[in-house]
Design a protein around this motif. Structure first.
Motif, short mmCIF file in Angstrom:
data_model
loop_
_atom_site.label_atom_id
_atom_site.label_comp_id
_atom_site.label_asym_id
_atom_site.label_seq_id
_atom_site.Cartn_x
_atom_site.Cartn_y
_atom_site.Cartn_z
N ASP A 103 0.82 -1.22 0.00
CA ASP A 103 0.00 0.00 0.00
C ASP A 103 0.85 1.27 0.00
O ASP A 103 0.39 2.33 -0.45
CB ASP A 103 -0.92 0.04 1.23
N ILE A 104 2.06 1.18 0.52
CA ILE A 104 2.91 2.37 0.62
C ILE A 104 3.61 2.66 -0.70
O ILE A 104 3.61 3.79 -1.19
CB ILE A 104 3.94 2.19 1.75
N VAL A 105 4.23 1.63 -1.26
CA VAL A 105 4.99 1.83 -2.51
C VAL A 105 4.01 2.19 -3.64
O VAL A 105 2.98 1.54 -3.83
CB VAL A 105 5.79 0.56 -2.87
N GLY A 106 4.34 3.23 -4.32
CA GLY A 106 3.50 3.72 -5.42
C GLY A 106 2.56 4.85 -5.01
O GLY A 106 1.93 5.47 -5.87
N ARG A 107 2.48 5.14 -3.73
CA ARG A 107 1.64 6.25 -3.28
C ARG A 107 2.44 7.54 -3.20
O ARG A 107 3.66 7.53 -3.06
CB ARG A 107 1.05 5.96 -1.90
N TYR A 108 1.73 8.63 -3.31
CA TYR A 108 2.38 9.93 -3.11
C TYR A 108 2.64 10.14 -1.62
O TYR A 108 1.79 9.83 -0.77
CB TYR A 108 1.50 11.07 -3.64
N PHE A 109 3.81 10.65 -1.34
CA PHE A 109 4.16 10.92 0.06
C PHE A 109 3.14 11.87 0.71
O PHE A 109 2.79 11.72 1.87
CB PHE A 109 5.57 11.50 0.13
N LEU A 110 2.65 12.82 -0.07
CA LEU A 110 1.67 13.78 0.47
C LEU A 110 0.43 13.08 1.00
O LEU A 110 -0.20 13.54 1.95
CB LEU A 110 1.28 14.80 -0.60
N SER A 111 0.06 11.94 0.37
CA SER A 111 -1.17 11.25 0.79
C SER A 111 -1.03 10.62 2.17
O SER A 111 -2.03 10.22 2.77
CB SER A 111 -1.55 10.17 -0.22
N LEU A 112 0.23 10.51 2.65
CA LEU A 112 0.47 9.92 3.97
C LEU A 112 0.53 10.97 5.09
O LEU A 112 0.72 10.62 6.24
CB LEU A 112 1.78 9.12 3.96
N LEU A 113 0.37 12.23 4.71
CA LEU A 113 0.48 13.31 5.70
C LEU A 113 -0.89 13.80 6.15
O LEU A 113 -1.88 13.68 5.41
CB LEU A 113 1.27 14.49 5.12
N SER A 114 -0.93 14.35 7.36
CA SER A 114 -2.16 14.99 7.84
C SER A 114 -2.42 16.25 7.03
O SER A 114 -1.53 16.74 6.31
CB SER A 114 -2.04 15.33 9.33
N ARG A 115 -3.62 16.78 7.15
CA ARG A 115 -4.00 17.92 6.32
C ARG A 115 -3.05 19.11 6.53
O ARG A 115 -2.59 19.73 5.56
CB ARG A 115 -5.43 18.34 6.63
N GLY A 116 -2.76 19.45 7.75
CA GLY A 116 -1.89 20.59 8.01
C GLY A 116 -0.49 20.37 7.48
O GLY A 116 0.14 21.28 6.92
N SER A 117 0.03 19.13 7.65
CA SER A 117 1.38 18.84 7.17
C SER A 117 1.45 18.85 5.65
O SER A 117 2.49 19.21 5.07
CB SER A 117 1.85 17.49 7.71
N LEU A 152 9.38 18.98 10.91
CA LEU A 152 8.36 18.43 11.80
C LEU A 152 7.07 18.27 11.02
O LEU A 152 6.44 19.26 10.61
CB LEU A 152 8.14 19.33 13.01
N LEU A 153 6.69 17.01 10.76
CA LEU A 153 5.46 16.70 10.02
C LEU A 153 4.64 15.71 10.82
O LEU A 153 5.11 15.12 11.80
CB LEU A 153 5.80 16.12 8.64
N SER A 154 3.42 15.52 10.37
CA SER A 154 2.51 14.59 11.05
C SER A 154 1.99 13.57 10.05
O SER A 154 1.35 13.93 9.06
CB SER A 154 1.34 15.37 11.68
N LEU A 155 2.32 12.28 10.30
CA LEU A 155 1.82 11.21 9.44
C LEU A 155 0.39 10.87 9.81
O LEU A 155 0.05 10.81 11.00
CB LEU A 155 2.69 9.95 9.60
N ALA A 156 -0.44 10.62 8.79
CA ALA A 156 -1.80 10.14 9.03
C ALA A 156 -1.78 8.62 9.00
O ALA A 156 -1.45 8.01 7.98
CB ALA A 156 -2.74 10.68 7.96
N THR A 157 -2.09 7.98 10.13
CA THR A 157 -2.01 6.53 10.21
C THR A 157 -3.28 5.90 9.66
O THR A 157 -4.33 6.54 9.56
CB THR A 157 -1.80 6.08 11.66
N ARG A 158 -3.15 4.63 9.32
CA ARG A 158 -4.28 3.90 8.74
C ARG A 158 -5.43 3.78 9.75
O ARG A 158 -6.60 3.74 9.37
CB ARG A 158 -3.81 2.51 8.30
N ALA A 159 -5.09 3.79 11.06
CA ALA A 159 -6.12 3.65 12.10
C ALA A 159 -6.88 4.95 12.33
O ALA A 159 -7.81 5.00 13.15
CB ALA A 159 -5.49 3.19 13.40
N GLY A 160 -6.50 6.03 11.63
CA GLY A 160 -7.21 7.29 11.78
C GLY A 160 -6.52 8.28 12.70
O GLY A 160 -7.01 9.40 12.88
N GLY A 161 -5.40 7.90 13.28
CA GLY A 161 -4.69 8.81 14.16
C GLY A 161 -3.58 9.54 13.42
O GLY A 161 -3.52 9.57 12.19
N THR A 162 -2.70 10.14 14.18
CA THR A 162 -1.54 10.83 13.62
C THR A 162 -0.30 10.45 14.41
O THR A 162 -0.39 10.00 15.56
CB THR A 162 -1.71 12.36 13.66
#
Length: 465
Positions: free
Chosen positions: A44-58, A80-90
């Motif tokens: 799921d990670i490979v091939g995705r845009y890095f931006l899609s893994l970040l929270s809205r603010g990041s 300092l960035l915030s990753l959006a996790t698959r479980a809905g957290g950061t």
């Protein structure tokens, strides 16, 4: 294990997240650590845009601040960035990026570190700094309060210093309230809500604090409505949304309160309450000292038996009255009263009965005096009354009321007995009377009283102008 195997293992299981992406932001490879942090598998990670893994603010920060720098081949360290996790957290992370243009295709290599521990450390450091600053501010407030309270000799000075200290500590509107020995409450400094509609003694938070001797706290309008429903609307109309009252004590007895009225809800945490309590404790001995000074001053100017002003207080008041009489061209009358028949009662019933007679006469005299007149016990069975703006005719009328009051039957040990009075009057009229000193006025009234006593004139006083 070959060096290649070690390299692959190091890449996959490094304690930091590692990934590579194209210059347009598509992830080409990612290690297990990075995938675990996002909660997504490799596929799921490979091939995705890095931006899609970040929270809205990041996403916004990365696009507007960091991508333009990468286009210039500029390495980026610890973003300092915030990753959006698959479980809905950061998950807060620190990301470092570098551009590699050594191959056929340019790649961006990234190292990702967990920022949670570092952020917690920074928060702890910030909290410690704030705590230290608060402690320094508290010490400063206490020092300034001590420096201001030490020289305070009047209730106004005491209240002003305590109010300013409490306002500095709370950023609230502060009232300093003191209970007098006769039960009256005095607002010695500051302002209070509902001043136009509720007496200070009926302001329920104040009453509760003074009666219980404990702090009164309301942290929100809801707390105020629950604790003081009859005052809630009025306090709300004046913008009071929280309140805190700390009692002032002297020798264990409640003698006042520091009342803080807040224009917004407040937490009123333990640190603030401790600071206010410390100010109240620091102020207590000063308040006791001022009360003692007042008591000493009162005793020095009042007769211990009757509570009336004494000779010194009368002379001081006369100086004031005579100066004002000259300034405003008005008269001053002085009545000198000596009791007739007092010695017989004293001899018959004893000194305790005589003291009771003097107290009764004092009560009767004060009961018929006008506001602004001063009745004093001059010594023994002699009383002197100063009347402002009273001429000869009015002074005679006052003397008749005095005679009638004094001649009423007595109570107590000498029940049914009576005394009467010989009264002498002197009147000061600006421009018509030679001497304008208290001693001269008193001496003339004394002479008139003695003349009246010798003549046995009873109810008719003599006047010496």
């Amino acid at each position: 294990m070959t060096p290649d195997d070690v390299s692959r293992a190091l890449f996959q299981h490094a304690p930091a997240g590692l990934f590579a992406m194209s210059t347009d932001g598509v992830i080409r490879a990612a290690n297990d650590t990075f995938c675990d942090w996002t909660g997504s598998p490799q596929d799921d990670i490979v091939g995705r845009y890095f931006l899609s893994l970040l929270s809205r603010g990041s996403k916004l920060v990365f696009e507007t601040r960091f991508m333009p720098l990468l286009q210039t081949r500029h390495p980026l360290n610890e973003m300092l960035l915030s990753l959006a996790t698959r479980a809905g957290g950061t998950r807060d992370v620190l990301v470092s990026l570098v551009v590699d243009d050594s191959g056929a295709d340019e790649l961006i290599y990234a190292a990702v570190f967990d920022a949670g521990i570092r952020l917690k450390y920074e928060r702890d450091l910030l909290d410690a700094r704030r705590t230290a600053e608060a402690a320094v501010a508290r010490v400063r407030i206490m020092q300034e309060a001590a420096a201001g309270l030490a020289p305070a000799t009047t209730m106004a000075e005491f209240g002003s210093v305590l109010r300013v200290s409490a306002e500095t500590a709370t950023d609230a509107t502060v009232s300093v309230i003191v209970a007098e020995s006769d039960g009256r409450l005095e607002l010695v400094s500051g302002s209070r809500p509902l001043a136009g509609s509720v007496d200070l003694a009926d302001l329920l938070p104040v009453r509760e604090c003074l009666e219980n001797g404990r702090p009164v706290l309301c942290r929100s309008p809801a707390d105020i409505a629950a604790s003081f429903p009859t005052l809630a609307a009025g306090l709300d109309a004046e913008g009071v949304e929280a309140l805190c009252l700390i009692p002032l004590t002297e020798d264990g007895a409640v003698s006042g309160a520091v009342a803080c009225w807040f224009q917004r809800p407040r937490m009123l945490d333990a640190n603030l309450l401790d600071l206010l309590a410390a100010l109240a404790t620091q102020a207590a001995p000063v308040l006791e000292r001022i009360h003692l000074q007042r008591q000493i001053e009162h005793q020095s100017l009042h007769d211990a038996l009757t509570g009336l002003p004494n000779r010194f207080a009368m002379q001081s008041r006369l100086e004031q009255l005579l100066a004002e009489a000259v300034l405003h061209d008005r008269t001053v009358a002085l009545l000198f009263l000596d009791l007739d028949g007092f010695k017989a009662i004293n001899d018959r019933f004893g000194h305790e009965a005589g003291d009771g007679v003097l107290r009764q006469v004092a009560e009767r005299l004060t009961g018929i005096m006008r506001v602004g007149d001063l009745c004093s016990r001059f010594g023994g069975d002699e009383f002197v009354i100063a009347c402002d703006g009273v001429d000869e005719e009015s002074a005679l009328e006052v003397s008749r009321r005095i005679w009638d009051a004094v001649c009423q039957p007595l109570h107590g040990v000498a029940h049914g007995s009576t005394v009467s009075a010989s009264i002498g009057i002197s009147v000061f009229r600006p421009g018509a009377t030679q001497a304008a000193t208290p001693d001269a006025l008193i001496a003339r009234a004394d002479e008139a009283m003695l003349a009246a006593k010798r003549a046995g004139m009873g109810r008719d006083p003599l006047i010496r102008a």
